[in-house]
Design a protein around this motif. Structure first.
Motif, mmCIF file in Angstrom:
data_model
loop_
_atom_site.group_PDB
_atom_site.id
_atom_site.type_symbol
_atom_site.label_atom_id
_atom_site.label_comp_id
_atom_site.label_asym_id
_atom_site.label_seq_id
_atom_site.Cartn_x
_atom_site.Cartn_y
_atom_site.Cartn_z
ATOM 1 N N TYR A 77 35.213 9.644 -108.906
ATOM 2 C CA TYR A 77 34.060 9.517 -109.800
ATOM 3 C C TYR A 77 33.535 8.095 -109.777
ATOM 4 C CZ TYR A 77 35.727 13.848 -111.930
ATOM 5 O OH TYR A 77 36.144 15.143 -112.134
ATOM 6 N N LEU A 89 30.888 9.663 -116.391
ATOM 7 C CA LEU A 89 31.418 10.001 -115.076
ATOM 8 C C LEU A 89 30.335 10.675 -114.257
ATOM 9 C CD1 LEU A 89 34.829 11.697 -115.960
ATOM 10 C CD2 LEU A 89 34.401 9.273 -115.517
ATOM 11 N N GLU A 90 30.212 10.268 -113.016
ATOM 12 C CA GLU A 90 29.347 10.961 -112.068
ATOM 13 C C GLU A 90 30.183 11.279 -110.846
ATOM 14 O OE1 GLU A 90 25.225 9.642 -111.287
ATOM 15 O OE2 GLU A 90 25.793 7.941 -112.533
ATOM 16 N N THR A 91 29.984 12.456 -110.282
ATOM 17 C CA THR A 91 30.711 12.776 -109.052
ATOM 18 C C THR A 91 30.336 11.732 -108.010
ATOM 19 O OG1 THR A 91 28.995 14.321 -108.390
ATOM 20 C CG2 THR A 91 30.909 15.243 -109.527
ATOM 21 N N GLU A 92 31.242 11.506 -107.070
ATOM 22 C CA GLU A 92 31.025 10.386 -106.148
ATOM 23 C C GLU A 92 29.874 10.588 -105.189
ATOM 24 O OE1 GLU A 92 34.205 9.526 -103.395
ATOM 25 O OE2 GLU A 92 34.908 11.565 -103.563
#
Length: 94
Positions: A77, A89-92
């Motif tokens: 993340y 959080l953001e997905t990568e």
């Protein structure tokens, strides 16, 4: 809380219950991924936890720190921590 927005990857935003940002980060990621905090790699492998906690901690006299945010990559993340204690959080794949 999950947020969906056009052009954005999955994003989770949370205001944790712990006073320490590092504890909030590990708890949120563990909960999001359905695992124990003990299954995560140590946070200190990617960022200095004491420096992160101190960055937005109140001054000695109790006054708030300036507004700002810090982002770093951890456990798949992009983690963004803001001075108001929100952990995002953001997905990568952003």
């Amino acid at each position: 809380m999950k947020m969906d927005s056009p052009g954005m990857e999955d994003r989770t935003v949370s205001k944790g219950t712990s006073d320490l940002l590092t504890e909030q980060i590990t708890a949120i990621i563990a909960e999001t991924d359905g695992q124990s905090i003990y299954e995560l790699k140590p946070l200190y492998d990617v960022i200095d936890p004491e420096a992160l906690d101190a960055l937005f901690a109140p001054h000695v006299d109790g006054t708030s720190r300036p507004v700002g945010e810090v982002s770093f990559h951890y456990e798949g993340y992009w983690v963004t921590v803001s001075s108001d204690g929100v952990v995002e959080l953001e997905t990568e794949n952003r």
